[in-house]
Enzyme design. Structure first.
Site, PDB file in Angstrom:
ATOM      1  N   CYS A   2      57.155 -12.776  -1.850  1.00  9.68           N
ATOM      2  CA  CYS A   2      57.157 -14.211  -1.587  1.00  9.68           C
ATOM      3  C   CYS A   2      56.029 -14.478  -0.606  1.00  9.68           C
ATOM      4  O   CYS A   2      56.105 -14.087   0.559  1.00  9.68           O
ATOM      5  CB  CYS A   2      58.499 -14.659  -0.999  1.00  9.68           C
ATOM      6  SG  CYS A   2      58.518 -16.408  -0.483  1.00  9.68           S
ATOM      7  N   GLU A 105      55.654 -18.937  -6.986  1.00  4.96           N
ATOM      8  CA  GLU A 105      55.141 -17.718  -7.591  1.00  4.96           C
ATOM      9  C   GLU A 105      54.140 -18.118  -8.670  1.00  4.96           C
ATOM     10  O   GLU A 105      54.148 -19.264  -9.130  1.00  4.96           O
ATOM     11  CB  GLU A 105      56.263 -16.863  -8.191  1.00  4.96           C
ATOM     12  CG  GLU A 105      57.184 -16.210  -7.179  1.00  4.96           C
ATOM     13  CD  GLU A 105      56.495 -15.185  -6.284  1.00  4.96           C
ATOM     14  OE1 GLU A 105      55.300 -14.867  -6.532  1.00  4.96           O
ATOM     15  OE2 GLU A 105      57.147 -14.709  -5.341  1.00  4.96           O
TER      16      GLU A 105
END
Length: 232
Positions: A2, A105
């Site tokens: 992340c 993402e």
């Protein structure tokens, strides 16, 4: 991993949601929170939960300092966090919550990388499972920093990335913050896919310099692109 997330909740609302005894001054909305930035974190202090700013990218107390870090410490893997020298001391005694309302993402689509923003279906803020550390420099400087724990991706995130941040449900916030509580094996599991949604968003989020509502704009289909100029 992340590497970007969003947190648009105003400071006073964060204080209420995460039930902290301290608040923050007027922190601007985080449309595109990125590593090395100072970002809101909830930790357990002497009087209760504290809402403080910390640098994203954990700097262990025993290290030579942030400029000497040779590995990325923005994330810690759920499977190894308890034993890794970089994270194990913080895992035992310095757990934290990282307020957020979405994370990003990227998926390769043709010749470009398309960013996706993942949120809860009801749009409410949530909290990543995190760890924090305090580094003391030789000249008396102090740096508080944090990392976000990541786990295997759920079926919603999997087509875009094989990892995702650990999202803790509100009933787990207290037990996670209290170092006296052992961490259940299923606490660091993927969040249920059916409780989340994914949206393709503007490539503005690709640059950490961009921190504005445009980062959240849904990506529109590309109707035409001039091969000579690259314009639509």
């Amino acid at each position: 991993m992340c590497g970007r997330y969003s947190n648009l909740t105003p400071p006073e609302a964060m204080r209420r949601i995460y039930e902290t005894v301290t608040g923050l001054p007027n922190v601007p909305p985080g449309y595109n929170c990125a590593p090395t930035q100072s970002l809101p974190v909830v930790r357990l202090g002497p009087q209760g939960r504290e809402l403080v700013l910390m640098r994203w990218g954990l700097v262990p107390a025993w290290s030579a300092g942030p400029e000497q870090m040779k590995i990325s410490t923005i994330n810690a893997r759920a499977e190894t966090v308890a034993g890794k020298p970089t994270f194990r001391a913080a895992f035992r005694s310095r757990r934290c919550l990282v307020p957020a309302d979405g994370f990003y993402e990227w998926k390769t689509e043709g010749k470009r990388k398309q960013p996706y923003r993942f949120t809860l279906t009801d749009g409410r803020p949530f909290a990543f499972a995190g760890l924090w550390e305090r580094w003391l420099g030789r000249n008396g400087e102090t740096l508080d920093s944090f990392t976000i724990i990541v786990t295997n991706a759920n079926p919603l995130v999997q087509p875009v990335h094989d990892r995702m941040p650990v999202i803790l449900p509100p009933e787990s916030w207290g037990p996670w913050l209290d170092p006296a509580n052992p961490v259940p094996g299923d606490l660091l599991a993927p969040y249920p896919a059916e409780a989340m949604t994914a949206t393709a968003v503007s490539p503005r989020v690709n640059s950490a310099r961009n921190n504005d509502p445009g980062c959240l704009e849904p990506e529109q289909p590309r109707l035409f692109e001039d091969p000579a100029t690259g314009s639509r």
